[in-house]
Design an enzyme around this catalytic site. Structure first.
Site, PDB file in Angstrom:
ATOM      1  N   PHE A   1     -10.248  26.969   7.858  1.00  0.00           N
ATOM      2  CA  PHE A   1     -10.650  26.337   6.595  1.00  0.00           C
ATOM      3  C   PHE A   1     -12.098  25.874   6.697  1.00  0.00           C
ATOM      4  O   PHE A   1     -12.509  25.302   7.696  1.00  0.00           O
ATOM      5  CB  PHE A   1      -9.737  25.127   6.342  1.00  0.00           C
ATOM      6  CG  PHE A   1     -10.100  24.344   5.111  1.00  0.00           C
ATOM      7  CD1 PHE A   1      -9.529  24.663   3.892  1.00  0.00           C
ATOM      8  CD2 PHE A   1     -10.994  23.282   5.181  1.00  0.00           C
ATOM      9  CE1 PHE A   1      -9.847  23.938   2.753  1.00  0.00           C
ATOM     10  CE2 PHE A   1     -11.316  22.557   4.048  1.00  0.00           C
ATOM     11  CZ  PHE A   1     -10.738  22.887   2.837  1.00  0.00           C
TER      12      PHE A   1
ATOM     13  N   ASP B   1      -3.116  26.681  11.484  1.00  0.00           N
ATOM     14  CA  ASP B   1      -3.599  25.486  10.776  1.00  0.00           C
ATOM     15  C   ASP B   1      -2.959  24.252  11.407  1.00  0.00           C
ATOM     16  O   ASP B   1      -1.769  23.999  11.237  1.00  0.00           O
ATOM     17  CB  ASP B   1      -3.200  25.620   9.299  1.00  0.00           C
ATOM     18  CG  ASP B   1      -3.703  24.458   8.467  1.00  0.00           C
ATOM     19  OD1 ASP B   1      -4.241  23.500   9.074  1.00  0.00           O
ATOM     20  OD2 ASP B   1      -3.541  24.511   7.243  1.00  0.00           O
TER      21      ASP B   1
ATOM     22  N   LYS C   1      -4.406  31.092   2.019  1.00  0.00           N
ATOM     23  CA  LYS C   1      -3.853  30.005   1.204  1.00  0.00           C
ATOM     24  C   LYS C   1      -4.949  28.964   1.025  1.00  0.00           C
ATOM     25  O   LYS C   1      -5.841  28.838   1.863  1.00  0.00           O
ATOM     26  CB  LYS C   1      -2.625  29.386   1.871  1.00  0.00           C
ATOM     27  CG  LYS C   1      -2.938  28.502   3.083  1.00  0.00           C
ATOM     28  CD  LYS C   1      -1.814  27.499   3.310  1.00  0.00           C
ATOM     29  CE  LYS C   1      -2.298  26.325   4.152  1.00  0.00           C
ATOM     30  NZ  LYS C   1      -2.594  26.643   5.552  1.00  0.00           N
TER      31      LYS C   1
ATOM     32  N   SER D   1      -7.750  28.868   4.103  1.00  0.00           N
ATOM     33  CA  SER D   1      -7.560  29.278   5.489  1.00  0.00           C
ATOM     34  C   SER D   1      -6.578  30.438   5.457  1.00  0.00           C
ATOM     35  O   SER D   1      -5.964  30.705   4.421  1.00  0.00           O
ATOM     36  CB  SER D   1      -7.029  28.117   6.330  1.00  0.00           C
ATOM     37  OG  SER D   1      -5.778  27.697   5.824  1.00  0.00           O
TER      38      SER D   1
ATOM     39  N   ARG E   1     -12.818  26.860   1.180  1.00  0.00           N
ATOM     40  CA  ARG E   1     -11.672  26.043   0.811  1.00  0.00           C
ATOM     41  C   ARG E   1     -10.362  26.839   0.927  1.00  0.00           C
ATOM     42  O   ARG E   1      -9.443  26.680   0.136  1.00  0.00           O
ATOM     43  CB  ARG E   1     -11.819  25.452  -0.597  1.00  0.00           C
ATOM     44  CG  ARG E   1     -13.022  24.509  -0.675  1.00  0.00           C
ATOM     45  CD  ARG E   1     -12.924  23.579  -1.837  1.00  0.00           C
ATOM     46  NE  ARG E   1     -13.040  24.309  -3.087  1.00  0.00           N
ATOM     47  CZ  ARG E   1     -12.374  23.979  -4.185  1.00  0.00           C
ATOM     48  NH1 ARG E   1     -11.537  22.978  -4.187  1.00  0.00           N
ATOM     49  NH2 ARG E   1     -12.534  24.673  -5.276  1.00  0.00           N
TER      50      ARG E   1
ATOM     51  N   GLU F   1      -0.639  19.062   7.093  1.00  0.00           N
ATOM     52  CA  GLU F   1      -0.147  19.856   5.976  1.00  0.00           C
ATOM     53  C   GLU F   1       0.269  21.241   6.467  1.00  0.00           C
ATOM     54  O   GLU F   1       1.314  21.765   6.103  1.00  0.00           O
ATOM     55  CB  GLU F   1      -1.225  19.993   4.887  1.00  0.00           C
ATOM     56  CG  GLU F   1      -1.500  18.714   4.117  1.00  0.00           C
ATOM     57  CD  GLU F   1      -2.503  17.806   4.818  1.00  0.00           C
ATOM     58  OE1 GLU F   1      -2.935  18.137   5.946  1.00  0.00           O
ATOM     59  OE2 GLU F   1      -2.839  16.753   4.244  1.00  0.00           O
TER      60      GLU F   1
ATOM     61  N   ASP G   1       0.855  -1.181   0.000  1.00  0.00           N
ATOM     62  CA  ASP G   1       0.000   0.000   0.000  1.00  0.00           C
ATOM     63  C   ASP G   1       0.889   1.228   0.000  1.00  0.00           C
ATOM     64  O   ASP G   1       1.913   1.260   0.678  1.00  0.00           O
ATOM     65  CB  ASP G   1      -0.880   0.005   1.247  1.00  0.00           C
ATOM     66  CG  ASP G   1      -2.084  -0.888   1.056  1.00  0.00           C
ATOM     67  OD1 ASP G   1      -2.597  -0.930  -0.081  1.00  0.00           O
ATOM     68  OD2 ASP G   1      -2.478  -1.557   2.012  1.00  0.00           O
TER      69      ASP G   1
END
Lengths: 557, 693
Positions: B381, B347, B403, B388, B386, B351, B310
Site C-alpha cells: 500500500f 498486508d 484491493k 495493495s 491507495r 485490517e 471514548d
C-alpha cells in the site's frame, strides 16, 4: 342502629369529607402562599407595621421574624393576664381573688403562643372575656399561622432551586391568618352558634336546678373561639371541661364538625406540599402514611375501650368512665385519637380514665412527634424531617448519595433534621425523669404506680409536642411544673422550627438533581411504608422503656 | 463485575466482586493493633464506640467495687465489644498495609544522573532532585522520580506499580511520555524531566492512600456519623431517664444493667464497622488496580448520572475489522473470498489480517500463504496508489489482484461501476469502511473486473449492549465520544446501544458537554489519557486517567487506572455504589436489632416491679441476668460476624433503585429484626449454664 355501626359510619363520613376537600383546599392554600397579589387589607397591615411585602427573606431573617413575633406575643399575653383586674369584662376572675399568678401567666402565655394550649388554669374562674378574646383567641389564630408559615417555608426549600430566599415571614403569617384561618373560622363560628354553642359577653346566668339548688352557669364568647380552637389545632377550651362541655360541644353533629375542623388543615397541607413541589403524588404518599397511622390507632384504641380488662368496666360492657354518655365510645375515641394526633389537645372525654391500651395510644400518638397528621404546619414539617431520615438510610441502600425531591441529603441536612427530631425526646425524657425523681411530684399525683407515672409522662409528652391535652389526674400548678412544662413547650416548638428553617435554607440553595432510574422513588407504596416504619421505629425505640413502665405495664396487667 | 469485557462470556451473569481473601488468620494478626487502639484518643474519632469505651470503664470500676460474676462478665464483654470494633478497623487497614509494604520496596535509594545546564552529567541522590531537573536513564537503571520523557524512546518495566509484567513503551512527546519513579528502563536511553518533588511522587501518594494515613471522612460518612451520634444521644437519654422512672416504680437499676442496655441500643454494629467499610471500599479499587486520590471520589462514583466513554478501545475494539464480503457483477462469493485473501496475504495491518482471518473462518481458505503463493510479487500500500495487492506468477494464473479505497480501485479498473458505488455508499452510511477488490490480467489493470466489496467495521465489543442496558437500569446515561463523522458515529452508537453520542468531538466539545450535564445537576464521569483531556478530567466529577497517559492527565483526574482499561469506569461506579449500600444496609441492620434487645433486656429489668411485663420475655430467656448478658454477647459477636461483609461489601446487582431497596430492606431490615431474636435465644441457652447467672 348499633353503637359500632354508628361509629363506623361516622369514621367513614369523616374520611370521605376530608378526601373531598383535600385537593381543592390543598390547592387553595398553595395558591394563597404562592400568589403574587396582595389583598387590600393585607397591604394596609404591611403599611401599618412597615413591612416590605415584596422582599423575600433568607432563612435566618425568616427565623428571626418567627422568634421576634413569638417573643412579643408571649410578653403581651403575659401582661394581659397580669393586668386582668384593670381590664373590662374581667368579672373579678383570677386566682384566690387576685390576678393570675406569675408562674401560671407565664405558662399560659407560652402555651398559647406555642400552639400548645396546655391549660394549668380553670378558664371559667380564672380568665375574663378580654384576656380570652384579645389574648388567647388572637394567639389561636396567629400561632397556627406561624406553624403554617414555617411549613410553607420548608416546602419552598424543596420547591426552589439555587436561591437563598425562602419567602417572607410577615406575608406568610398575614396570608395564613387573613385568607385561610379567619374566613373558615367565621363561617364555622356561626354554624356552632346555630347548633347551640354559647356566644355571650355575660358573666353567667343563675339557674335553679331540678332539685331546687341554685347554680351559676358561666357564659363566654365560646363559639368564636371554638372554631379556631379546632381549625388551628390549638385545643384550649374556654371551659375547663373543654369539648366535653355541652356549651362547647352540644351534640353529635358539632362533635363531628369539630373533629373535621381539627383535621382539615394538617391533612390538606400534604396536598399543598405536593402541589408546590409540582408532584402531587409526593403529597399523596405523606397523607396516606398519616391516614394509616391514624386509622390503626383509632381501631386499637376503640378495641381497647370496647373490650377493657378491668372488672368494673367489663361489668358495664365497655369502659364508659370519663366519657360523655351522649357521645359514646366511638365519638370519644375518634376525637381523642384525632386530637392527640394533631397537637390540638382538645378533649371530649377524660383521657385519664381510658384503659391502659387507649391511654397508651393517645400518648404514643403524641410521642410519634405529632405527625398523624400533626398540628397545622407542624405536622408537615415534622413528617418531612422524618422522611429525610428515612430517605437518608434507604437512599444509601440503593447506592447513591441520598436525594429527596431532587435535593441531596448531606451533612447540613442530616444535622438539622437530627436536631429537629432530637428536641422532643430530650424534653420528654429529661422532664419526666426529673419530675418523677422529685418527692414533691408524688403529692401532685392522684394515682400511684404505673398509672401515676403515665400521668407525668403524658404531661411532658403533651407539652414538648405542643399538644396541650392533659391526662388529668395530676396537679400541675406548682412552680416546678409550671416552669418546666413551659420550657418543654418553648423548646419543643422553636427548636424544630429553627432546624426546619435552617433545613429550608440549605435545600433552597441546592440545585435540583433530576430523578432517574437510579434515584430512590419517593412517591410510591414502598416509600410510604418506609416513612411510616421510620416514624414508628424512632418513637418505639426512644420511648419503649418509659412506655413499658407506664401504659404497657398497665395494659398487660 | 469483571475486569475485562473481552474475557466475559455472559455479561448479564451476576458478577461476584472479588473480596480479596479474608481469613481468620487476618483477625489474629490484627489483634495487637486492635489492642493498641483501646487508647481513648483513638476512640474519640468515633462517637458511638467512644460511648462504649466509657461504658466499659464505668462497668469495670463498678465490678471492682461490687464484684459479682454478672458484673464482671458484662465488663468483660463490653471490653470485647470495643476490641472487636478495633479489630474490624485493624483488619481493613492491615490489608492496605501489606500493599503499601510491597510498594515501599520499589522506593529504594536511587542515584540519579542529573544533567546540568551545559549537558554534563553529575551523580546526585534521587531524593535531592527538584522539579524541572533533567536526568538520564539507561537500560537496567531505575527511574529516579516521576516525570516526562523529553528525549528518546525506551521500554520500561512498570510491574512494580501495575503488576503487569509486559514492558511498555515510553517516548518523548505525545501521550506516552510520562514515567513513574521506581519503574525500570529495560532498553535504550531516555532523558526525563522531573515533574514531582521527592516525597510527593505517585508511589508516595499510593502508599499513603492504601495505608489510610491520609484517610479523611467522606461527606457521606460524615452525614452518617452525625445521624449515628444523634441516635446515640437519643438512646443515652432514654437509658438515663430509666433510672429515676424505675426508682419511682420501686426498683433501683444498677449502673451495670443501665450501661449494658445503653451499649446494646446505640448503633454499635455500624459504629464499629463504619471506618472498615470505607477503607475496604478504597481497597477494592486498589485490588482492581485503580488508585483514587480521595475517598470522596469513590463516593462520587456511586452517584454518577452520566458516563462519557471514548468509542475506540472502550466501546469498540481499537481496529476496524472485516465483517462481510459482498460480491458484485456475477462474481461468486468464493471468487471474491479467494481474491480478497490473496490481496491481503502480505498486508500486515490489523485490517489486512482481519480479512485473511475472515476468509479462513467463513470460507475455509488457508490462513497463511502457501509455498506457491509465497513467491508471488506483493504490492504494498502506498499513499499514492491507495491500493495493495499481489501479482501472481504464471503458474498460479498470472492474474493481478488489488484491493483498496473504492475510488482508487475503480480508477485502476478504468470503468465506473454503479453497482459498486451503491454498495460502497451503503457501507459508509452504516458506519463501515468499504474496500473494493478487483482482478486484472496485468498489473496495469488490463481487462480488469471488480469482484466485490469488503466491509470493514468498527466491531463493538461483545456484551457492551447488555452492559449499557444495565447502566440504564441503574439510572446512568452513557454518552459515546468519538472523532468519527456524525454518520459513522450514529451507526456505532445505535449498534452499541449508548444513550447519546458526540461526533467529531474536540477536547473543547467534551468540556462543554461535561459542563452542560453538570449544570443540569448531573454528576459526570469520564476517562482520558492525553494532555488535552486534562481540563475535562479535572472538570468531571470522577475523572479516571489512564496510567499510560501523560502526567498532566494523571494530575487532573481524581483516579488513575494502572491497567489503562477504559471500561473499568463501569466497575468503579459499581464499587462506589457498593460502598454506600454497605453503609446503609449495616446501619439499617444495626437499628433493626434494637427491637429484639429491648424484648430481652426490658422484661429482665422490670419484671420484679411489674410481673405482668414478663409477658414481653417472648424469647423465654432463663433469668434477668442471663437475658442481659446474652444481649450484650450477641451485640459483640455480631460485629465480628459482619466483618467479612463489611470488607467484601454488600452484593450489588445493577437494577432499579426500587428493586434494590426492596431487596436490601428485606435482607437487612427484616433480617435485622429477626436475627437477634434467634441469636440471643441461642446464646442464652449457653449462658444460663454459667453458675451465678
Amino acid at each position: 342502629m348499633s353503637d359500632t355501626l354508628a361509629g363506623l359510619l361516622q369514621v367513614g363520613a369523616l374520611v370521605l369529607l376530608l378526601a373531598l376537600v383535600w385537593k381543592p383546599f390543598g390547592d387553595y392554600m398553595a395558591r394563597v402562599y404562592s400568589s403574587e397579589k396582595h389583598w387590600r387589607v393585607e397591604r394596609a397591615l404591611y403599611r401599618l407595621v412597615r413591612v416590605d411585602a415584596s422582599a423575600e427573606q433568607r432563612w435566618s431573617t425568616y427565623a428571626a421574624g418567627v422568634l421576634g413575633f413569638s417573643f412579643v406575643s408571649i410578653v403581651l399575653v403575659y401582661l394581659l393576664q397580669r393586668l386582668q383586674p384593670f381590664l373590662p369584662l374581667g368579672f373579678g376572675r383570677g386566682v384566690n381573688g387576685d390576678t393570675v399568678p406569675a408562674a401560671m401567666a407565664f405558662n399560659t402565655a407560652v402555651s398559647f403562643v406555642t400552639n400548645t394550649n396546655w391549660q394549668s388554669y380553670v378558664p371559667e374562674t380564672v380568665l375574663g372575656d378580654t384576656v380570652q378574646m384579645a389574648g388567647l383567641t388572637v394567639q389561636n389564630f396567629v400561632s397556627a399561622a406561624v406553624g403554617m408559615a414555617v411549613a410553607i417555608a420548608l416546602v419552598r426549600g424543596f420547591a426552589r432551586s439555587g436561591t437563598d430566599r425562602i419567602g417572607n415571614f410577615w406575608v406568610d403569617l398575614t396570608r395564613g391568618t387573613v385568607r385561610i384561618l379567619l374566613p373558615i373560622s367565621f363561617v364555622f363560628a356561626i354554624v356552632m352558634v346555630a347548633m347551640g354553642v354559647v356566644m355571650s359577653l355575660r358573666s353567667g346566668v343563675n339557674i335553679t336546678a331540678v332539685d331546687g339548688t341554685q347554680h351559676t352557669l358561666p357564659l363566654a364568647p365560646a363559639a368564636s373561639q371554638e372554631a379556631i380552637k379546632e381549625l388551628g389545632t390549638n385545643g384550649g377550651g374556654i371551659y375547663n371541661a373543654n369539648s366535653a362541655h355541652p356549651f362547647e360541644n352540644p351534640n353529635a353533629l358539632s362533635n363531628f364538625l369539630e373533629i373535621f375542623l381539627l383535621l382539615v388543615i394538617p391533612v390538606s397541607l400534604t396536598r399543598t406540599f405536593g402541589t408546590m413541589v409540582r408532584n402531587t403524588r409526593q403529597g399523596l404518599v405523606l397523607v396516606s402514611v398519616m391516614g394509616v397511622i391514624w386509622a390503626v390507632f383509632v381501631a386499637l384504641a376503640w378495641l381497647s375501650e370496647r373490650f377493657p380488662n378491668g372488672a368494673a368496666a367489663q361489668a358495664a360492657g365497655a369502659a364508659m368512665e370519663g366519657k360523655e354518655v351522649r357521645l359514646g365510645i366511638p365519638s370519644s375515641i375518634l376525637f381523642g385519637v384525632s386530637t392527640t394526633g394533631t397537637s390540638t389537645g382538645a378533649v371530649n372525654s377524660t383521657l385519664d380514665s381510658y384503659t391502659g391500651g387507649a391511654g397508651g395510644i393517645a400518648m404514643l400518638n403524641m410521642l410519634l412527634g405529632e405527625v398523624a397528621p400533626g398540628g397545622v404546619g407542624a405536622g408537615i414539617y415534622g413528617i418531612l424531617v422524618l422522611a429525610i431520615i428515612a430517605v437518608f438510610l434507604a437512599g444509601l441502600m440503593v447506592g447513591r448519595t441520598p436525594e429527596y425531591l431532587g435535593k441531596k441529603l448531606g451533612r447540613v441536612q442530616i444535622t438539622t433534621a437530627a436536631i429537629s427530631i432530637l428536641a422532643m425526646p430530650t424534653l420528654v425524657l429529661i422532664g419526666a425523669g426529673l419530675a418523677i425523681a422529685l418527692p414533691s411530684t408524688l403529692n401532685a399525683l392522684n394515682n400511684g404506680g404505673e398509672h401515676g407515672f403515665s400521668e407525668v409522662l403524658y404531661a411532658y409528652a403533651s407539652a414538648a409536642n405542643n399538644n396541650g391535652s392533659a391526662f388529668a389526674g395530676i396537679t400541675v400548678t406548682s412552680d416546678f411544673f409550671q416552669s418546666t412544662l413551659a420550657i418543654a413547650m418553648l423548646f419543643g416548638r422553636f427548636v424544630p422550627i429553627l432546624a426546619s428553617l435552617a433545613l429550608a435554607g440549605s435545600l433552597a440553595k441546592q440545585r435540583r438533581v433530576p430523578a432517574g432510574a437510579g434515584t430512590l422513588p419517593t412517591d410510591g407504596v414502598l416509600f410510604g411504608v418506609l416513612v411510616g416504619g421510620t416514624v414508628l421505629l424512632v418513637a418505639a425505640l426512644t420511648f419503649f422503656p418509659a412506655l413499658a413502665l407506664g401504659p404497657i405495664a398497665e395494659a398487660l396487667s | 463485575m469483571t475486569i475485562d469485557l473481552q474475557e466475559r462470556p455472559t455479561p448479564a451473569a451476576p458478577a461476584p466482586v472479588s473480596a480479596g481473601a479474608f481469613s481468620p488468620q487476618q483477625l489474629v494478626a490484627s489483634i495487637p493493633e486492635a489492642l493498641r487502639k483501646l487508647d481513648p484518643r483513638a476512640q474519640l474519632r468515633n462517637p458511638v464506640m467512644f460511648v462504649v469505651w466509657v461504658g466499659s470503664v464505668v462497668v469495670t470500676v463498678f465490678a471492682i467495687i461490687q464484684p459479682s460474676v454478672f458484673s464482671w462478665l458484662i465488663a468483660l464483654w463490653l471490653w470485647i465489644t470495643v476490641l472487636f470494633a478495633n479489630l474490624a478497623e485493624a483488619v481493613a487497614e492491615g490489608r492496605g498495609k501489606a500493599q503499601a509494604e510491597s510498594l515501599r520496596r520499589t522506593k529504594r535509594e536511587t542515584v540519579a544522573r542529573r544533567l546540568d545546564g551545559s549537558g554534563a552529567e553529575e551523580r546526585v541522590a534521587g531524593t535531592d532532585l527538584r522539579v524541572g531537573d533533567l536526568v538520564v536513564v539507561e537500560a537496567g537503571e531505575p527511574i529516579p522520580g516521576d516525570g516526562d520523557v523529553v528525549e528518546g524512546i525506551a521500554t520500561v518495566d512498570e510491574s512494580a506499580i501495575t503488576g503487569e509484567s509486559a514492558p511498555v513503551i515510553r517516548e518523548a512527546g505525545g501521550d506516552r511520555s510520562s514515567v513513574t519513579g521506581g519503574t525500570t528502563v529495560l532498553s535504550d536511553r531516555i532523558v526525563v524531566r522531573i515533574t514531582t518533588k521527592p516525597g510527593e511522587t505517585f508511589v508516595d501518594r499510593m502508599i499513603a492512600l492504601v495505608e489510610g494515613a491520609s484517610r479523611q471522612k467522606t461527606p457521606n460518612e460524615i452525614a452518617l456519623t452525625i445521624l449515628l451520634a444523634a441516635l446515640t444521644i437519643i438512646f443515652l437519654l432514654a437509658v438515663v431517664a430509666v433510672a429515676p422512672m424505675s426508682s419511682y416504680a420501686g426498683q433501683q437499676q444498677s449502673l451495670t444493667v443501665l450501661t449494658a442496655l445503653l451499649v446494646c441500643l446505640i448503633p454499635t454494629t455500624i459504629g464499629a464497622l463504619l471506618s472498615a467499610i470505607g477503607i475496604a471500599g478504597m481497597d477494592r479499587l486498589v485490588q482492581r488496580n485503580v488508585l483514587a486520590t480521595s475517598g470522596r471520589a469513590v463516593e462520587a462514583a456511586g452517584d454518577i448520572d452520566t458516563l462519557l466513554l471514548d468509542k475506540t478501545g472502550t466501546i469498540t475494539f481499537g481496529n476496524r475489522q472485516a465483517t462481510e464480503l459482498l460480491p458484485v457483477g456475477g462474481a461468486s462469493l468464493r471468487e471474491l473470498a479467494e481474491a480478497a485473501r490473496l490481496s491481503s496475504l502480505a498486508d500486515q495491518t490489523p485490517e489486512g489480517r482481519s480479512i485473511v482471518a475472515l476468509c479462513a473462518r467463513e470460507h475455509g481458505l488457508p490462513g497463511e500463504a502457501t509455498a506457491a503463493e509465497a513467491v508471488a510479487e506483493f504490492v504494498a500500500f502506498t499513499a499514492q496508489t491507495r491500493m495493495s495487492g499481489v501479482d501472481l506468477t504464471a503458474n498460479l494464473g498470472g492474474l493481478s489482484v488489488r484491493k483498496g479505497a473504492a475510488s482508487a480501485v475503480v480508477r485502476w479498473t478504468g470503468a465506473e461501476n454503479r453497482e459498486v458505488d451503491a454498495i460502497v455508499d451503503e457501507i459508509s452510511d452504516g458506519g463501515g469502511t468499504p474496500l473494493v477488490v478487483a482482478e486484472a490480467a496485468s498489473p496495469q489493470g488490463a481487462d480488469a473486473r471488480v469482484l466485490g466489496v469488503i466491509r470493514l467495521s468498527d466491531v463493538v465489543k461483545p456484551g457492551m449492549r447488555e452492559r449499557f442496558a444495565e447502566l440504564r437500569a441503574m439510572g446512568i446515561r452513557t454518552v459515546m465520544i468519538t472523532g468519527d463523522n456524525p454518520r459513522t458515529a450514529k451507526a456505532i452508537a445505535a449498534e452499541a446501544g449508548v444513550d447519546d453520542h458526540l461526533a467529531e468531538a474536540t477536547p473543547e466539545d467534551k468540556m462543554a458537554l461535561i459542563k452542560k450535564e453538570q449544570e443540569g445537576g448531573r454528576l459526570v464521569a469520564m476517562t482520558g489519557d492525553g494532555t488535552n483531556d486534562a481540563p475535562a478530567l479535572a472538570q468531571a466529577d470522577v475523572g479516571v486517567a489512564m496510567n499510560t497517559g501523560t502526567s498532566a492527565a494523571k494530575e487532573a483526574g481524581n483516579m488513575v487506572d494502572l491497567d489503562s482499561d477504559p471500561t473499568k469506569l463501569i466497575e468503579i461506579v459499581e464499587i462506589g455504589k457498593q460502598l454506600l449500600i454497605t453503609r446503609g444496609a449495616l446501619t439499617t441492620f444495626s437499628i433493626a436489632n434494637d427491637l429484639a434487645k429491648y424484648f430481652a433486656i426490658l422484661p429482665a429489668m422490670f419484671v420484679a416491679i411489674y410481673p405482668s411485663l414478663g409477658a414481653l420475655n417472648i424469647m423465654h430467656l432463663a433469668t434477668p441476668q442471663s437475658a442481659i448478658l446474652s444481649a450484650v454477647i450477641f451485640n459483640a459477636l455480631i460485629i465480628v460476624a459482619l466483618i467479612p461483609l463489611a470488607l467484601r461489601g454488600v452484593r450489588y446487582r445493577p437494577t432499579t433503585a426500587a428493586n434494590l431497596l426492596r431487596r436490601n430492606l428485606l435482607i437487612y431490615g427484616l433480617g435485622g429484626v429477626v436475627t437477634p431474636f434467634i441469636g440471643i435465644f441461642l446464646i442464652d441457652l449457653l449462658v444460663r449454664l454459667i453458675p451465678g447467672i
